[in-house]
Design a protein around this motif. Structure first.
Motif, PDB file in Angstrom:
ATOM      1  N   VAL A  23      -9.809 -53.088  46.994  1.00 55.41           N
ATOM      2  CA  VAL A  23     -10.762 -53.167  46.376  1.00 55.41           C
ATOM      3  C   VAL A  23     -11.958 -52.335  46.212  1.00 55.41           C
ATOM      4  CG1 VAL A  23     -12.964 -54.954  45.582  1.00 55.41           C
ATOM      5  CG2 VAL A  23     -10.701 -55.924  46.103  1.00 55.41           C
ATOM      6  N   GLY A  24     -12.192 -51.823  47.495  1.00 55.04           N
ATOM      7  CA  GLY A  24     -13.197 -50.813  47.723  1.00 55.04           C
ATOM      8  C   GLY A  24     -12.737 -49.234  47.154  1.00 55.04           C
ATOM      9  N   THR A  25     -11.490 -49.006  47.227  1.00 57.98           N
ATOM     10  CA  THR A  25     -10.722 -47.865  46.685  1.00 57.98           C
ATOM     11  C   THR A  25     -11.207 -47.885  45.196  1.00 57.98           C
ATOM     12  OG1 THR A  25      -9.445 -47.673  48.633  1.00 57.98           O
ATOM     13  CG2 THR A  25      -8.819 -46.313  46.520  1.00 57.98           C
ATOM     14  N   HIS A  26     -10.893 -48.952  44.459  1.00 53.99           N
ATOM     15  CA  HIS A  26     -11.097 -49.002  42.868  1.00 53.99           C
ATOM     16  C   HIS A  26     -12.328 -48.804  42.666  1.00 53.99           C
ATOM     17  CE1 HIS A  26      -7.059 -49.715  42.052  1.00 53.99           C
ATOM     18  NE2 HIS A  26      -6.981 -50.976  42.598  1.00 53.99           N
ATOM     19  N   LEU A  27     -13.244 -49.482  43.093  1.00 51.88           N
ATOM     20  CA  LEU A  27     -14.682 -49.428  42.981  1.00 51.88           C
ATOM     21  C   LEU A  27     -15.308 -48.095  43.322  1.00 51.88           C
ATOM     22  CD1 LEU A  27     -17.075 -51.028  41.937  1.00 51.88           C
ATOM     23  CD2 LEU A  27     -17.695 -51.874  44.353  1.00 51.88           C
ATOM     24  N   GLY A  28     -15.024 -47.567  44.377  1.00 48.30           N
ATOM     25  CA  GLY A  28     -15.342 -46.199  44.766  1.00 48.30           C
ATOM     26  C   GLY A  28     -14.821 -45.201  43.709  1.00 48.30           C
ATOM     27  N   THR A  29     -13.652 -45.289  43.222  1.00 48.09           N
ATOM     28  CA  THR A  29     -13.045 -44.515  41.882  1.00 48.09           C
ATOM     29  C   THR A  29     -14.234 -44.532  41.010  1.00 48.09           C
ATOM     30  OG1 THR A  29     -10.714 -44.762  42.887  1.00 48.09           O
ATOM     31  CG2 THR A  29     -11.079 -44.024  40.781  1.00 48.09           C
ATOM     32  N   ALA A  30     -14.403 -45.764  40.416  1.00 45.01           N
ATOM     33  CA  ALA A  30     -15.367 -45.702  39.324  1.00 45.01           C
ATOM     34  C   ALA A  30     -16.902 -45.048  39.751  1.00 45.01           C
ATOM     35  CB  ALA A  30     -15.551 -47.230  38.969  1.00 45.01           C
ATOM     36  N   LEU A  31     -17.243 -45.334  40.850  1.00 44.78           N
ATOM     37  CA  LEU A  31     -18.341 -44.955  41.115  1.00 44.78           C
ATOM     38  C   LEU A  31     -18.567 -43.416  41.733  1.00 44.78           C
ATOM     39  CD1 LEU A  31     -19.866 -47.979  43.529  1.00 44.78           C
ATOM     40  CD2 LEU A  31     -20.322 -47.333  41.142  1.00 44.78           C
ATOM     41  N   ALA A  32     -17.501 -42.758  41.774  1.00 46.07           N
ATOM     42  CA  ALA A  32     -17.490 -41.269  41.773  1.00 46.07           C
ATOM     43  C   ALA A  32     -17.818 -40.745  40.489  1.00 46.07           C
ATOM     44  CB  ALA A  32     -16.147 -41.015  42.296  1.00 46.07           C
ATOM     45  N   SER A  33     -17.220 -41.447  39.377  1.00 42.20           N
ATOM     46  CA  SER A  33     -17.718 -40.974  38.314  1.00 42.20           C
ATOM     47  C   SER A  33     -18.858 -41.206  37.935  1.00 42.20           C
ATOM     48  CB  SER A  33     -16.755 -41.823  37.028  1.00 42.20           C
ATOM     49  OG  SER A  33     -15.171 -41.179  37.252  1.00 42.20           O
ATOM     50  N   VAL A  34     -19.645 -42.244  38.218  1.00 44.67           N
ATOM     51  CA  VAL A  34     -20.889 -42.702  37.948  1.00 44.67           C
ATOM     52  C   VAL A  34     -21.883 -41.589  38.596  1.00 44.67           C
ATOM     53  CG1 VAL A  34     -22.794 -44.138  38.443  1.00 44.67           C
ATOM     54  CG2 VAL A  34     -20.422 -44.979  37.512  1.00 44.67           C
ATOM     55  N   VAL A  35     -21.423 -41.259  39.966  1.00 47.68           N
ATOM     56  CA  VAL A  35     -22.150 -40.136  40.657  1.00 47.68           C
ATOM     57  C   VAL A  35     -22.187 -38.687  40.055  1.00 47.68           C
ATOM     58  CG1 VAL A  35     -22.093 -38.761  42.985  1.00 47.68           C
ATOM     59  CG2 VAL A  35     -22.049 -41.481  42.934  1.00 47.68           C
ATOM     60  N   ASN A  36     -20.973 -38.510  39.630  1.00 50.72           N
ATOM     61  CA  ASN A  36     -20.687 -37.199  38.775  1.00 50.72           C
ATOM     62  C   ASN A  36     -21.623 -37.182  37.673  1.00 50.72           C
ATOM     63  OD1 ASN A  36     -19.290 -36.177  40.787  1.00 50.72           O
ATOM     64  ND2 ASN A  36     -17.325 -36.507  39.680  1.00 50.72           N
ATOM     65  N   LEU A  37     -21.688 -38.279  36.894  1.00 50.30           N
ATOM     66  CA  LEU A  37     -22.378 -38.276  35.634  1.00 50.30           C
ATOM     67  C   LEU A  37     -23.773 -38.372  35.762  1.00 50.30           C
ATOM     68  CD1 LEU A  37     -21.651 -38.699  32.555  1.00 50.30           C
ATOM     69  CD2 LEU A  37     -21.836 -40.999  32.863  1.00 50.30           C
ATOM     70  N   LEU A  38     -24.136 -39.412  36.696  1.00 46.32           N
ATOM     71  CA  LEU A  38     -25.815 -39.513  36.575  1.00 46.32           C
ATOM     72  C   LEU A  38     -26.634 -39.063  37.951  1.00 46.32           C
ATOM     73  CD1 LEU A  38     -25.565 -43.218  35.559  1.00 46.32           C
ATOM     74  CD2 LEU A  38     -26.405 -41.133  34.428  1.00 46.32           C
TER      75      LEU A  38
END
Ligand code: ZN
Length: 322
Positions: free
Chosen positions: A236-251
């Motif tokens: 679960v953490g890996t999936h969430l972290g994958t999405a949040l990595a994009s959020v971090v790069n974007l914002l």
């Protein structure tokens, strides 16, 4: 915007706002002072497919009871509602609700305001929680913040330059529907591969293969060293972290604040999320972002609703929040 504990007049000390957390199962209401303290609260079950008229009646009656002798109506700056759906906050209108039928383009701020004679503001529930965490919770002092709420659904709110970012049609912040797989699992939104389809409550329980019936049971077992339970949080953490990595790069946010029931897994989940973001996001923004647990817990919607109400009252808000 940061909470200001500095100069305050005797009048503003008495001031409070009402926060209303409109959920599909419960309506939580509370009186909140301008330091973010919940002075009194009430919780009532939400009737199935509650109508706008029933909602107005219920909220009016409960708030009237909350406003006892010790809390004077004239010290109340207004009411702020967080609702689970698409909200046009500028017009005070709920465009639709996700799990409650019969709400299409309802001018709820006007309908309730007319009955209770106080200013009413409304916004999406995840936006409201984000405001609460920004002003009185884990996001205090931040200018650029992303807030997530993990439960059956995955909601999000974005603060840019100290302001809530609502987008062109009030729909911004749907982090749960950032895709992490091109042809991935079907999602409740109609899309495919959305992060919600991998980290939502139902999916977490399904990953437990009948061995666990709630995220809490998985956490309890993981804390006892159960390898299967630990592997679920890893996934679960890996999936969430994958999405949040994009959020971090974007914002490039200063902080990501994670709340909602599933966040009670604490380090079991957050450590994997942090590791994944470090591995997957660009070095600069990944190095500076702090990923932390939300602080307001069950009161996030009430406190955030009050922040929304204070923000509509210029004098009170400028004394409280800069
Ligand atoms: Zn989706």
């Amino acid at each position: 915007m940061t909470a200001d504990s500095g100069q305050r007049t005797a009048d503003s000390k008495r001031q409070f706002a009402v926060g209303v957390d409109f959920g599909a199962t419960r309506i939580k209401m509370g009186l909140v002072n301008n330091r973010g303290k919940v002075l009194a609260r009430k919780v009532v079950p939400t009737l199935k497919d509650i109508s706008p008229a029933e909602f107005v009646r219920t909220v009016k009656n409960e708030i009237t009871e909350l406003l006892s002798d010790s809390f004077k109506c004239r010290d109340c700056v207004g009411i702020g509602i967080g609702a689970p759906g698409l909200v046009n906050s500028q017009r005070g209108m709920i465009q639709y609700l996700v799990n409650i039928n019969g709400w299409e383009n309802v001018s709820i701020a006007q309908a309730l305001g007319r009955r209770i004679h106080l200013p009413v503001r409304v916004d999406n529930d995840a936006n409201v929680m984000t405001l609460g965490e920004l002003v009185y919770g884990a996001g205090r002092g931040c200018k650029n913040l992303v807030c997530l709420t993990l439960g059956t659904g995955v909601g999000g709110g974005i603060i840019i330059g100290g302001e809530l970012y609502r987008g062109a049609t009030h729909a911004a912040g749907e982090i749960g529907h950032v895709a992490i797989e091109q042809d991935g699992r079907p999602c409740a939104c109609g899309g495919m591969g959305c992060v919600e389809a991998y980290v939502g409550n139902r999916r977490i329980i399904a990953l437990g293969k009948g061995k666990f019936s709630s995220p809490k049971q998985i956490s309890d077992a993981a804390r006892r060293g159960d390898r299967f339970a630990l592997s679920i949080w890893e996934q679960v953490g890996t999936h969430l972290g994958t999405a949040l990595a994009s959020v971090v790069n974007l914002l490039n946010p200063e902080k990501i604040v994670i709340g909602g029931g599933v966040a009670n897994a604490g380090g079991l989940l957050l450590d994997v999320v942090r590791k994944t973001v470090k591995e997957r996001a660009m070095e600069g923004p990944a190095g500076s972002v702090k990923i932390v647990k939300a602080q307001l817990g069950d009161n996030a919607g009430i406190v955030g609703g009050a922040v929304l109400a204070f923000s509509g009252q210029r004098t009170a808000f400028s004394k409280t929040v800069r």
